[in-house]
Scaffold this motif. Sequence first.
Motif, PDB file in Angstrom:
ATOM      1  N   GLY A   9      -2.494 -23.375 -23.368  1.00 45.74           N
ATOM      2  CA  GLY A   9      -3.840 -23.562 -22.837  1.00 45.74           C
ATOM      3  C   GLY A   9      -4.338 -22.340 -22.077  1.00 45.74           C
ATOM      4  O   GLY A   9      -3.558 -21.502 -21.632  1.00 45.74           O
ATOM      5  N   PRO A  10      -5.659 -22.249 -21.913  1.00 43.02           N
ATOM      6  CA  PRO A  10      -6.286 -21.041 -21.366  1.00 43.02           C
ATOM      7  C   PRO A  10      -6.137 -20.877 -19.853  1.00 43.02           C
ATOM      8  O   PRO A  10      -6.565 -19.863 -19.317  1.00 43.02           O
ATOM      9  CB  PRO A  10      -7.757 -21.196 -21.762  1.00 43.02           C
ATOM     10  N   ASP A  11      -5.546 -21.868 -19.174  1.00 42.12           N
ATOM     11  CA  ASP A  11      -5.414 -21.761 -17.712  1.00 42.12           C
ATOM     12  C   ASP A  11      -3.970 -21.660 -17.255  1.00 42.12           C
ATOM     13  O   ASP A  11      -3.692 -21.709 -16.059  1.00 42.12           O
ATOM     14  CB  ASP A  11      -6.063 -22.991 -17.048  1.00 42.12           C
ATOM     15  N   GLN A  12      -3.041 -21.548 -18.193  1.00 35.58           N
ATOM     16  CA  GLN A  12      -1.624 -21.573 -17.840  1.00 35.58           C
ATOM     17  C   GLN A  12      -1.021 -20.165 -17.891  1.00 35.58           C
ATOM     18  O   GLN A  12      -0.786 -19.641 -18.977  1.00 35.58           O
ATOM     19  CB  GLN A  12      -0.875 -22.499 -18.809  1.00 35.58           C
ATOM     20  N   PRO A  13      -0.765 -19.545 -16.733  1.00 34.08           N
ATOM     21  CA  PRO A  13      -0.083 -18.242 -16.756  1.00 34.08           C
ATOM     22  C   PRO A  13       1.316 -18.377 -17.365  1.00 34.08           C
ATOM     23  O   PRO A  13       1.915 -19.454 -17.289  1.00 34.08           O
ATOM     24  CB  PRO A  13       0.023 -17.871 -15.273  1.00 34.08           C
ATOM     25  N   VAL A  14       1.794 -17.318 -17.981  1.00 31.26           N
ATOM     26  CA  VAL A  14       3.107 -17.372 -18.640  1.00 31.26           C
ATOM     27  C   VAL A  14       3.939 -16.131 -18.301  1.00 31.26           C
ATOM     28  O   VAL A  14       3.407 -15.059 -18.030  1.00 31.26           O
ATOM     29  CB  VAL A  14       2.977 -17.470 -20.182  1.00 31.26           C
ATOM     30  N   ILE A  15       5.250 -16.309 -18.314  1.00 32.31           N
ATOM     31  CA  ILE A  15       6.198 -15.192 -18.290  1.00 32.31           C
ATOM     32  C   ILE A  15       6.949 -15.267 -19.609  1.00 32.31           C
ATOM     33  O   ILE A  15       7.500 -16.320 -19.944  1.00 32.31           O
ATOM     34  CB  ILE A  15       7.181 -15.317 -17.108  1.00 32.31           C
ATOM     35  N   ILE A  16       6.929 -14.183 -20.382  1.00 30.59           N
ATOM     36  CA  ILE A  16       7.596 -14.196 -21.685  1.00 30.59           C
ATOM     37  C   ILE A  16       8.957 -13.509 -21.575  1.00 30.59           C
ATOM     38  O   ILE A  16       9.043 -12.366 -21.130  1.00 30.59           O
ATOM     39  CB  ILE A  16       6.723 -13.507 -22.764  1.00 30.59           C
ATOM     40  N   HIS A  17      10.003 -14.242 -21.944  1.00 33.65           N
ATOM     41  CA  HIS A  17      11.349 -13.659 -22.067  1.00 33.65           C
ATOM     42  C   HIS A  17      11.618 -13.430 -23.547  1.00 33.65           C
ATOM     43  O   HIS A  17      11.438 -14.349 -24.345  1.00 33.65           O
ATOM     44  CB  HIS A  17      12.407 -14.640 -21.549  1.00 33.65           C
ATOM     45  N   MET A  18      12.048 -12.237 -23.906  1.00 35.34           N
ATOM     46  CA  MET A  18      12.357 -11.950 -25.313  1.00 35.34           C
ATOM     47  C   MET A  18      13.818 -11.540 -25.429  1.00 35.34           C
ATOM     48  O   MET A  18      14.272 -10.625 -24.732  1.00 35.34           O
ATOM     49  CB  MET A  18      11.466 -10.824 -25.825  1.00 35.34           C
ATOM     50  N   VAL A  47      10.090 -10.045 -19.894  1.00 40.37           N
ATOM     51  CA  VAL A  47      11.498  -9.668 -19.807  1.00 40.37           C
ATOM     52  C   VAL A  47      11.977  -9.404 -21.233  1.00 40.37           C
ATOM     53  O   VAL A  47      11.839 -10.270 -22.094  1.00 40.37           O
ATOM     54  CB  VAL A  47      12.327 -10.803 -19.162  1.00 40.37           C
ATOM     55  N   ALA A  48      12.496  -8.209 -21.493  1.00 44.03           N
ATOM     56  CA  ALA A  48      13.053  -7.884 -22.812  1.00 44.03           C
ATOM     57  C   ALA A  48      14.528  -7.604 -22.621  1.00 44.03           C
ATOM     58  O   ALA A  48      14.900  -6.716 -21.843  1.00 44.03           O
ATOM     59  CB  ALA A  48      12.348  -6.666 -23.401  1.00 44.03           C
ATOM     60  N   THR A  49      15.380  -8.343 -23.297  1.00 44.06           N
ATOM     61  CA  THR A  49      16.802  -8.224 -23.003  1.00 44.06           C
ATOM     62  C   THR A  49      17.660  -8.543 -24.230  1.00 44.06           C
ATOM     63  O   THR A  49      17.212  -9.215 -25.160  1.00 44.06           O
ATOM     64  CB  THR A  49      17.200  -9.175 -21.840  1.00 44.06           C
ATOM     65  N   THR A  50      18.896  -8.055 -24.217  1.00 43.75           N
ATOM     66  CA  THR A  50      19.880  -8.453 -25.228  1.00 43.75           C
ATOM     67  C   THR A  50      20.956  -9.335 -24.592  1.00 43.75           C
ATOM     68  O   THR A  50      21.947  -9.659 -25.234  1.00 43.75           O
ATOM     69  CB  THR A  50      20.544  -7.211 -25.861  1.00 43.75           C
ATOM     70  N   ASN A  51      20.723  -9.715 -23.344  1.00 43.66           N
ATOM     71  CA  ASN A  51      21.679 -10.550 -22.615  1.00 43.66           C
ATOM     72  C   ASN A  51      21.185 -11.995 -22.588  1.00 43.66           C
ATOM     73  O   ASN A  51      20.150 -12.308 -22.002  1.00 43.66           O
ATOM     74  CB  ASN A  51      21.813  -9.993 -21.189  1.00 43.66           C
TER      75      ASN A  51
END
Lengths: 279, 279
Positions: A9-18, A47-51
């Motif tokens: 939704g357009p009001d939900q901030p997100v943190i993306i872990h990859m 967050v970009a990680t291989t762990n």
Amino acid sequence: MIARGVMLGPDQPVIIHMLDIEPAAEALNGVKMELIDAAFPLLKDVVATTNVVEACQGVNIAVMVGGFPRKEGASGCQSSQHQRTYLERICTFNSGEKHHLPCLDHNRALGQISEKLNVHVSDVRNVIIWGNHSSTQYPDINHATVKTTNGEESVRDAIANDNWLNTEFITTVQQRGATIIKARKLSSALSAASAACDHIRDWVLGTPKGTWVSMGVYSDGSYGIQPGIIYSFPVTCEKGQWSIVNGLKIDELSREKMDATAKELMEEKTLAYSCLIDD
Amino acid sequence: MIARGVMLGPDQPVIIHMLDIEPAAEALNGVKMELIDAAFPLLKDVVATTNVVEACQGVNIAVMVGGFPRKEGASGCQSSQHQRTYLERICTFNSGEKHHLPCLDHNRALGQISEKLNVHVSDVRNVIIWGNHSSTQYPDINHATVKTTNGEESVRDAIANDNWLNTEFITTVQQRGATIIKARKLSSALSAASAACDHIRDWVLGTPKGTWVSMGVYSDGSYGIQPGIIYSFPVTCEKGQWSIVNGLKIDELSREKMDATAKELMEEKTLAYSCLIDD
């Protein structure tokens, strides 16, 4: 799509872990840079990680993507074997529910019906994908409707071509993944990603009143499907909870096709368990 | 993104026309199938064609994409030469305005500042990209502000590190495209597409009050830039019309960098004209 609010939704901030494997670390960092460069208002962090431990820390929703794009002739199940170990490790951290993605097939069925009727796709609803996300899936339009100027009409009546509906329509949806690969020389990307967002949006934010979607969920024995397999059913969602739409009338052709895809899922379950024990 | 309403808002239905060259016709049709399969509520129709006349019929907004992705070491200008003929034919049909895309650079500058200040990107505004969409572009933060608990503070004061702002910040933004290519082995995709949507959204739907964006537009002589070149200026938009933000104070360092990128654009203009006459 996630950072644009398509998923939550357009009001939900997100943190993306990859999370990706070590050989892809540099490319993954390139994706992180692009996410920052896009200046998405909703994206609070990347967050970009291989762990795997770092990747799963504090995560609310996990989307697991096949490790290698399908090539011509390969099924989704074969490529999934590449990430078996990865899956096992993830599952340790993920005590949540696990679904698979018939939403893509559901959208494909809506697309085929709307093309055939030359109506807009948002005017068609309540198709069903039964069973496996494979070529045995059964796209069922017996309960689907289309908006008309006078209200709603059944899709079967509107199309008035049982032969097409019972044969070509079904095989087109079942084989759509292979058709896309043949054209693009790559498996579905846009439509698969879009369906993943639709699935999670429906699940978290709820389905519209009177409309169901198709979700691969643990069978509770509804419609005579063996409990314990992940099978695609018609589902409605409210407040983050899904429930199977019960009481739909199943005709003979449907019964046969629903059982055939259940049989395949039982066989795949047996195969999967044998892999887990083997090494 | 277009079919999801990112470009023209969540209430604007769209018809997408896609034009590609003959060898890409089958893959293009695969993309069309994926667009249908995604069942986008806003997407009214899709046209996939290799015929430029059909592609341009009735089109309101044209987005022209480089024919070949940039590889390491290639500039955008070099790859653009591949589609010169194509451009000429399009221009016959397109009597509208032509912009280039400093929006990507503008977003990159916002991203770098918000990372440095550890604030959210939507709290930073009014950076400027001056000049060319190349490594001579000048990302200028002298008028940029950041939201704080007490209102707004100038970015220069908030960062309090003129050395970083006048050197590393500038080269990071200028070289960001090359950095992305080095990491991904492919040029910017997500962030470029996202910036194209942002650019057209700002243009068509307007910029927020008190906020400007960077757009490559015909110079009218503002800030002493030669009239007739397409140069990136700070711009506000209202009702589909852009206008250059005038009256900003330009310091000596800025003047020098603005002139250097103007010089490059004049040289590129001369080169482009020589190509048009040559054959």
